[in-house]
Design a protein around this motif. Structure first.
Motif, mmCIF file in Angstrom:
data_model
loop_
_atom_site.group_PDB
_atom_site.id
_atom_site.type_symbol
_atom_site.label_atom_id
_atom_site.label_comp_id
_atom_site.label_asym_id
_atom_site.label_seq_id
_atom_site.Cartn_x
_atom_site.Cartn_y
_atom_site.Cartn_z
ATOM 1 N N TYR A 145 35.862 46.897 -12.163
ATOM 2 C CA TYR A 145 34.875 46.473 -13.160
ATOM 3 C C TYR A 145 33.644 45.944 -12.434
ATOM 4 C CZ TYR A 145 36.743 41.730 -12.299
ATOM 5 O OH TYR A 145 37.156 40.538 -11.719
ATOM 6 N N PRO A 146 32.470 45.877 -13.105
ATOM 7 C CA PRO A 146 32.276 45.996 -14.552
ATOM 8 C C PRO A 146 31.990 47.423 -15.058
ATOM 9 C CG PRO A 146 30.240 45.267 -13.536
ATOM 10 C CD PRO A 146 31.261 45.343 -12.428
ATOM 11 N N LYS A 147 31.677 48.370 -14.174
ATOM 12 C CA LYS A 147 31.237 49.692 -14.623
ATOM 13 C C LYS A 147 32.247 50.797 -14.368
ATOM 14 C CE LYS A 147 26.305 48.685 -13.943
ATOM 15 N NZ LYS A 147 25.057 49.082 -13.240
ATOM 16 N N GLY A 148 33.355 50.495 -13.703
ATOM 17 C CA GLY A 148 34.326 51.532 -13.385
ATOM 18 C C GLY A 148 33.792 52.559 -12.405
ATOM 19 N N LEU A 149 33.006 52.101 -11.437
ATOM 20 C CA LEU A 149 32.442 53.005 -10.436
ATOM 21 C C LEU A 149 33.549 53.553 -9.538
ATOM 22 C CD1 LEU A 149 29.272 50.952 -9.345
ATOM 23 C CD2 LEU A 149 29.447 52.716 -11.118
ATOM 24 N N VAL A 186 27.314 41.611 -5.206
ATOM 25 C CA VAL A 186 27.930 40.664 -6.133
ATOM 26 C C VAL A 186 28.391 41.374 -7.403
ATOM 27 C CG1 VAL A 186 27.466 38.649 -7.593
ATOM 28 C CG2 VAL A 186 26.665 38.700 -5.217
ATOM 29 N N GLU A 187 27.572 42.294 -7.897
ATOM 30 C CA GLU A 187 27.909 43.003 -9.131
ATOM 31 C C GLU A 187 29.064 43.984 -8.937
ATOM 32 O OE1 GLU A 187 25.376 44.682 -12.818
ATOM 33 O OE2 GLU A 187 24.765 45.452 -10.866
ATOM 34 N N HIS A 229 31.647 37.770 -14.763
ATOM 35 C CA HIS A 229 31.058 36.949 -13.698
ATOM 36 C C HIS A 229 30.320 37.804 -12.665
ATOM 37 C CE1 HIS A 229 34.654 37.985 -11.229
ATOM 38 N NE2 HIS A 229 33.893 37.677 -10.192
ATOM 39 N N THR A 230 30.708 39.063 -12.529
ATOM 40 C CA THR A 230 30.008 39.929 -11.583
ATOM 41 C C THR A 230 28.577 40.212 -12.047
ATOM 42 O OG1 THR A 230 30.952 41.882 -12.679
ATOM 43 C CG2 THR A 230 32.142 41.006 -10.779
ATOM 44 N N ARG A 231 28.428 40.477 -13.331
ATOM 45 C CA ARG A 231 27.076 40.711 -13.882
ATOM 46 C C ARG A 231 26.262 39.413 -13.857
ATOM 47 N NH1 ARG A 231 27.206 45.716 -16.772
ATOM 48 N NH2 ARG A 231 29.261 46.253 -17.624
ATOM 49 N N TYR A 232 26.901 38.308 -14.238
ATOM 50 C CA TYR A 232 26.211 37.024 -14.233
ATOM 51 C C TYR A 232 25.672 36.716 -12.835
ATOM 52 C CZ TYR A 232 28.724 36.095 -18.668
ATOM 53 O OH TYR A 232 29.232 36.156 -19.941
ATOM 54 N N GLY A 233 26.507 36.932 -11.826
ATOM 55 C CA GLY A 233 26.111 36.633 -10.463
ATOM 56 C C GLY A 233 24.924 37.469 -10.013
#
Length: 306
Positions: free
Chosen positions: A241-245, A229-230, A206-210
């Protein structure tokens, strides 16, 4: 500012208009005069309300001006803050910087623009906002969850003395942080039990979708907020998530929203979880300072919430 008219300004009046339970409006707007594409708009901002403008590279000839009638407002600028009172004036053709004004007391001002916006004010924002409210209700929150996240995030951002660009990014990123849940199947979103591994993988998207939804609007302040949002579920130690920053790979505005969202989730009554006490939630946040949550953000958050 984006070429779309509704992107020109943002107001905090939606809290009063979008929710039946809201007590008072934070802002009142009225069109005083309109001729040949030029408008004079009267704004009344209650203490604590905010108003802003964004640059618009696609409308280079647009004149925009603000004339303060009464009250006192803070203008948030990089590494400084200035104050506007009755008789002060701002103008640009076009506006070349992000501008956010916070009412330090009940204030009134005139906004003059050569590009008509009144009847388009925040239409895109309102549509996304109402969508965000509905999706949060489905996910087990109350209707004002988005506004709680936005308001508390903004208080933290102002305490940290973020500039106007960061505050606009924070404002919309916080308000629309979960807009991507509109793309998550309801069978997952409404599931009363714990999600299985496959379902959780879908939910995390949902983070990428947003971010995609906001970038597709081609509106300046939504594109700016897409990063928040991401990243709002990224965590300081890289466990998010989504990238483990990790650490400073996460934008500061997302670190603020991530912490505030966690606190609100802990203290909210939801279908599948009981609300925890404020004290219990703050204890966990303190324990996770520098682990899950940005240490500086935690310190400022605590100074606001306590």
């Amino acid at each position: 500012m984006s070429s779309q008219r509704s992107s020109k300004t943002f107001l905090q009046l939606k809290y009063g208009e979008a929710l039946d339970t809201a007590a008072t409006k934070k802002s009142i707007t009225s069109l005083l005069s309109s001729h040949d594409g030029t408008e004079v708009i009267h704004h009344c901002l209650k203490e604590g309300a905010r108003w802003g403008m964004s640059p618009d590279s696609e409308e280079p000839n647009t004149l925009e001006a603000v004339y303060i009638l009464s009250g006192k407002l803070k203008l948030h600028r990089p590494n400084e803050g200035s104050f506007l009172e009755a008789g002060d004036f701002l103008a640009g053709q076009p506006v070349s910087e992000f501008i956010v004004l916070t009412a330090l007391e009940d204030s009134e001002f005139l906004y003059i623009t050569s590009n008509p916006v009144f009847h388009y004010y925040s239409s895109d924002t309102r549509n996304l906002e109402m969508l965000a409210i509905e999706i949060e209700k489905k996910d087990g929150y109350t209707a004002d969850h988005c506004f709680r996240i936005k308001e508390l995030s903004m208080l933290v951002g102002e305490k940290m003395e973020l500039n106007s660009e960061s505050l606009q990014k924070l404002h919309f990123g916080a308000l629309l942080h979960d807009i991507g849940k509109t793309e998550v199947p309801e069978s997952i979103l409404l599931k009363p039990a714990k999600l299985d591994e496959e379902e959780w993988t879908i939910m995390k998207e949902h983070t990428r979708y947003g971010a995609t939804i906001l970038r597709k609007t081609n509106i300046t302040h939504f594109i700016l907020a897409a990063e928040v949002v991401e990243q709002h579920h990224e965590r300081y130690d890289g466990s998010g998530y989504p990238k483990g920053l990790r650490r400073d790979e996460i934008c500061l505005e997302a670190a603020i929203v991530g912490l505030v969202d966690s606190y609100d989730a802990m203290t909210s009554e939801r279908i599948y979880s009981k609300a925890r006490s404020k004290e219990s939630a703050l204890t966990e946040i303190k324990q996770l300072r520098g682990i899950k949550y940005h240490p500086e953000v935690v310190d400022y958050f605590l100074s606001v919430i306590e």
